[in-house]
Design a protein around this motif. Structure first.
Motif, PDB file in Angstrom:
ATOM      1  N   GLN A  52      -3.837  52.508 -20.841  1.00 39.11           N
ATOM      2  CA  GLN A  52      -4.182  51.095 -20.664  1.00 39.11           C
ATOM      3  C   GLN A  52      -5.508  50.946 -19.916  1.00 39.11           C
ATOM      4  O   GLN A  52      -6.305  50.058 -20.211  1.00 39.11           O
ATOM      5  CB  GLN A  52      -3.043  50.415 -19.874  1.00 39.11           C
ATOM      6  CG  GLN A  52      -3.121  48.902 -19.845  1.00 39.11           C
ATOM      7  CD  GLN A  52      -3.191  48.311 -21.230  1.00 39.11           C
ATOM      8  OE1 GLN A  52      -2.349  48.565 -22.062  1.00 39.11           O
ATOM      9  NE2 GLN A  52      -4.251  47.547 -21.502  1.00 39.11           N
ATOM     10  N   PHE A  55      -8.536  51.042 -22.230  1.00 41.74           N
ATOM     11  CA  PHE A  55      -8.811  49.768 -22.917  1.00 41.74           C
ATOM     12  C   PHE A  55      -9.520  48.798 -21.972  1.00 41.74           C
ATOM     13  O   PHE A  55     -10.462  48.112 -22.368  1.00 41.74           O
ATOM     14  CB  PHE A  55      -7.501  49.153 -23.439  1.00 41.74           C
ATOM     15  CG  PHE A  55      -6.965  49.827 -24.674  1.00 41.74           C
ATOM     16  CD1 PHE A  55      -7.333  49.372 -25.931  1.00 41.74           C
ATOM     17  CD2 PHE A  55      -6.116  50.917 -24.589  1.00 41.74           C
ATOM     18  CE1 PHE A  55      -6.851  49.984 -27.083  1.00 41.74           C
ATOM     19  CE2 PHE A  55      -5.626  51.535 -25.731  1.00 41.74           C
ATOM     20  CZ  PHE A  55      -5.992  51.080 -26.981  1.00 41.74           C
ATOM     21  N   ALA A  56      -9.060  48.774 -20.699  1.00 41.64           N
ATOM     22  CA  ALA A  56      -9.663  47.862 -19.725  1.00 41.64           C
ATOM     23  C   ALA A  56     -11.114  48.254 -19.452  1.00 41.64           C
ATOM     24  O   ALA A  56     -12.016  47.410 -19.435  1.00 41.64           O
ATOM     25  CB  ALA A  56      -8.841  47.858 -18.440  1.00 41.64           C
ATOM     26  N   ARG A  60     -11.884  47.185 -24.806  1.00 41.38           N
ATOM     27  CA  ARG A  60     -11.500  47.461 -26.197  1.00 41.38           C
ATOM     28  C   ARG A  60     -10.288  46.622 -26.583  1.00 41.38           C
ATOM     29  O   ARG A  60      -9.314  46.552 -25.826  1.00 41.38           O
ATOM     30  CB  ARG A  60     -11.156  48.940 -26.329  1.00 41.38           C
ATOM     31  CG  ARG A  60     -10.797  49.423 -27.742  1.00 41.38           C
ATOM     32  CD  ARG A  60     -10.753  50.943 -27.710  1.00 41.38           C
ATOM     33  NE  ARG A  60     -10.280  51.584 -28.909  1.00 41.38           N
ATOM     34  CZ  ARG A  60     -11.048  52.366 -29.695  1.00 41.38           C
ATOM     35  NH1 ARG A  60     -12.313  52.513 -29.422  1.00 41.38           N
ATOM     36  NH2 ARG A  60     -10.535  52.970 -30.730  1.00 41.38           N
ATOM     37  N   PRO A  61     -10.318  45.989 -27.765  1.00 35.49           N
ATOM     38  CA  PRO A  61      -9.160  45.211 -28.208  1.00 35.49           C
ATOM     39  C   PRO A  61      -7.908  46.100 -28.287  1.00 35.49           C
ATOM     40  O   PRO A  61      -7.991  47.247 -28.722  1.00 35.49           O
ATOM     41  CB  PRO A  61      -9.552  44.726 -29.610  1.00 35.49           C
ATOM     42  CG  PRO A  61     -11.043  44.834 -29.664  1.00 35.49           C
ATOM     43  CD  PRO A  61     -11.415  45.964 -28.750  1.00 35.49           C
ATOM     44  N   ALA A  62      -6.766  45.559 -27.861  1.00 33.30           N
ATOM     45  CA  ALA A  62      -5.535  46.361 -27.729  1.00 33.30           C
ATOM     46  C   ALA A  62      -5.013  46.873 -29.068  1.00 33.30           C
ATOM     47  O   ALA A  62      -4.246  47.830 -29.109  1.00 33.30           O
ATOM     48  CB  ALA A  62      -4.462  45.536 -27.033  1.00 33.30           C
ATOM     49  N   ASP A  63      -5.417  46.248 -30.184  1.00 35.85           N
ATOM     50  CA  ASP A  63      -4.895  46.699 -31.475  1.00 35.85           C
ATOM     51  C   ASP A  63      -5.795  47.744 -32.132  1.00 35.85           C
ATOM     52  O   ASP A  63      -5.629  48.067 -33.301  1.00 35.85           O
ATOM     53  CB  ASP A  63      -4.670  45.507 -32.424  1.00 35.85           C
ATOM     54  CG  ASP A  63      -5.958  44.792 -32.788  1.00 35.85           C
ATOM     55  OD1 ASP A  63      -7.010  45.114 -32.187  1.00 35.85           O
ATOM     56  OD2 ASP A  63      -5.918  43.911 -33.656  1.00 35.85           O
ATOM     57  N   VAL A 112       0.808  51.895 -26.829  1.00 34.45           N
ATOM     58  CA  VAL A 112      -0.538  51.476 -26.425  1.00 34.45           C
ATOM     59  C   VAL A 112      -1.575  52.465 -26.964  1.00 34.45           C
ATOM     60  O   VAL A 112      -2.668  52.078 -27.386  1.00 34.45           O
ATOM     61  CB  VAL A 112      -0.634  51.304 -24.885  1.00 34.45           C
ATOM     62  CG1 VAL A 112      -0.286  52.579 -24.140  1.00 34.45           C
ATOM     63  CG2 VAL A 112      -2.011  50.826 -24.474  1.00 34.45           C
ATOM     64  N   THR A 113      -1.218  53.765 -27.008  1.00 27.16           N
ATOM     65  CA  THR A 113      -2.134  54.796 -27.503  1.00 27.16           C
ATOM     66  C   THR A 113      -2.426  54.588 -28.983  1.00 27.16           C
ATOM     67  O   THR A 113      -3.545  54.771 -29.449  1.00 27.16           O
ATOM     68  CB  THR A 113      -1.522  56.201 -27.297  1.00 27.16           C
ATOM     69  OG1 THR A 113      -1.202  56.359 -25.917  1.00 27.16           O
ATOM     70  CG2 THR A 113      -2.467  57.299 -27.736  1.00 27.16           C
ATOM     71  N   GLY A 115      -2.152  51.727 -30.642  1.00 26.89           N
ATOM     72  CA  GLY A 115      -2.477  50.342 -30.970  1.00 26.89           C
ATOM     73  C   GLY A 115      -1.336  49.618 -31.657  1.00 26.89           C
ATOM     74  O   GLY A 115      -1.557  48.739 -32.484  1.00 26.89           O
TER      75      GLY A 115
END
Ligand code: AMP
Ligand code: MG
Length: 343
Positions: A52, A55-56, A60-63, A112-113, A115
């Motif tokens: 996570q 991404f922060a 980066r968009p979570a998908d 999360v890894t 998407g």
């Protein structure tokens, strides 16, 4: 706090430096490290909280799923629900190397890894620093390119610091990355397999090894299965203008484009092959991409030159299109995205 920069010998990294970086990964932190393609921003792929943070840091968009890096093909078994025969063949022939395989995911790979998808992208990089780090950490490492989302990918530690210096813990500086463009992403859950992103392994090579593969249409904005290709990408702040012309008209077309931008009062930079450098009107800031016949050289310089020209405070970067053969396909994919999203 700014990231710490640890220099390492790219051919024979110091075990002390690697151990220090591995400790950060094991503790759930973020480490940027060189691979043969570009610098990656790594975290423990199986630690959802750590991933996570990637991404922060990138915005980066979570998908948009991450590539999971392993140090041995055998490690893929634990990450996948079922490994297609084609995957085994490609792993034997192309790994370590710039080929990412999309395969059905094992439940233990955090959502999360991947998407939120039921597939996972896996790759064994061909870089001593990356391999040593994965081995020392003792876990697969999820690592997208270590740039702010939407910016050109980093091919030096300096690029990483410029984008993410305040957002990450440590950068292993192993010098410039040898390939310069990201891995080819091949989806093995379709029949025939589909190239989601052209990259460091040429499509021609894949076809020789496994027969037919489908390609994203040239310049296509979206492929639903390749979430990452949907977003603004590779974009410097300056507008990128791609010049596509028949081989005997390239010089003239580049010069004409530069003059037209000058007429509008714009500051212009140019990226051209050696073959057409002489055609650029004097007064433009020029970077020579390499020989037109050698896209592998162009690939090594591409992202660094986009960043350099951007730092020169220009309004527009005029870029000569090259042939979409071998690594030229990956280069043109990045340039088309840069041109489409600039502004
Ligand atoms: P990056 O690591 O920033 O070079 O981006 C990785 C690329 O691989 C992106 O375009 C992702 O969308 C793509 N990718 C990663 N995992 C998957 C997956 N499970 N299915 C499809 N594409 C993927
Ligand atoms: Mg990226």
């Amino acid at each position: 706090m700014p990231a710490r920069l640890l220099p390492v010998d790219p051919a024979a990294p110091d075990p002390g430096a690697i151990a220090e970086a591995a400790e950060v990964v094991v503790a759930g932190g973020l480490v940027a490290f060189p691979t043969e393609t570009v610098y990656g921003l790594g975290a423990d792929a199986l630690n959802a909280a750590a991933v996570q943070r990637i991404f922060a840091a990138k915005g980066r968009p979570a998908d948009n799923p991450l590539i999971v890096h392993v140090a041995d093909p055998a490690e893929v078994e634990a990450l996948t629900a079922a490994l297609p025969e084609t995957a085994r063949l490609l792993m034997a022939r192309c790994w370590p190397g710039p080929l990412t395989l999309v395969v059905p995911a094992a439940p233990q790979v955090p959502l999360v890894t991947r998407g939120g998808l039921d597939t996972v992208a896996v790759r064994m990089p061909a870089h001593p620093v990356a391999l040593a780090l994965i081995r020392a950490a003792g876990c697969p490492i999820a690592a997208p390119s270590a740039n702010r989302s939407g910016r050109p990918s980093p091919t030096t530690a300096r690029h990483v610091l410029a984008d993410l210096g305040d957002a990450i813990d440590l950068v292993l500086d192993g010098g410039p990355t040898p390939v310069g463009v990201e891995s080819t992403v091949l989806d093995l859950t379709t029949s025939p397999p589909s190239v989601l992103r052209p990259g460091g392994v040429a499509v021609e090579t894949l076809r020789d090894l496994i027969g037919p593969v489908t390609l994203p249409p040239a310049g296509a904005p979206v492929l639903a299965r390749a979430p990452g290709t949907r977003y603004r990408h590779y974009a410097p702040r300056a507008r990128v203008v791609l010049v596509e012309a028949p081989p005997d008209r390239v010089g003239e077309a580049v010069a004409g484009t530069v003059r037209a931008l000058w007429d509008r009062g714009l500051r212009v930079g140019v990226m051209v092959t050696e073959d057409h450098a002489a055609a650029v009107p004097s007064g433009a800031v020029v970077r020579v991409m390499g020989p037109r016949t050698d896209p592998a050289v162009v690939a090594t310089r591409l992202f660094a030159q986009l960043r350099e020209l951007d730092e020169a405070g220009l309004d527009a970067i005029v870029v000569e299109a090259i042939d979409e053969r071998g690594l030229g396909r990956a280069v043109m994919d990045r340039l088309r995205r840069a041109a489409a999203s600039a502004g």
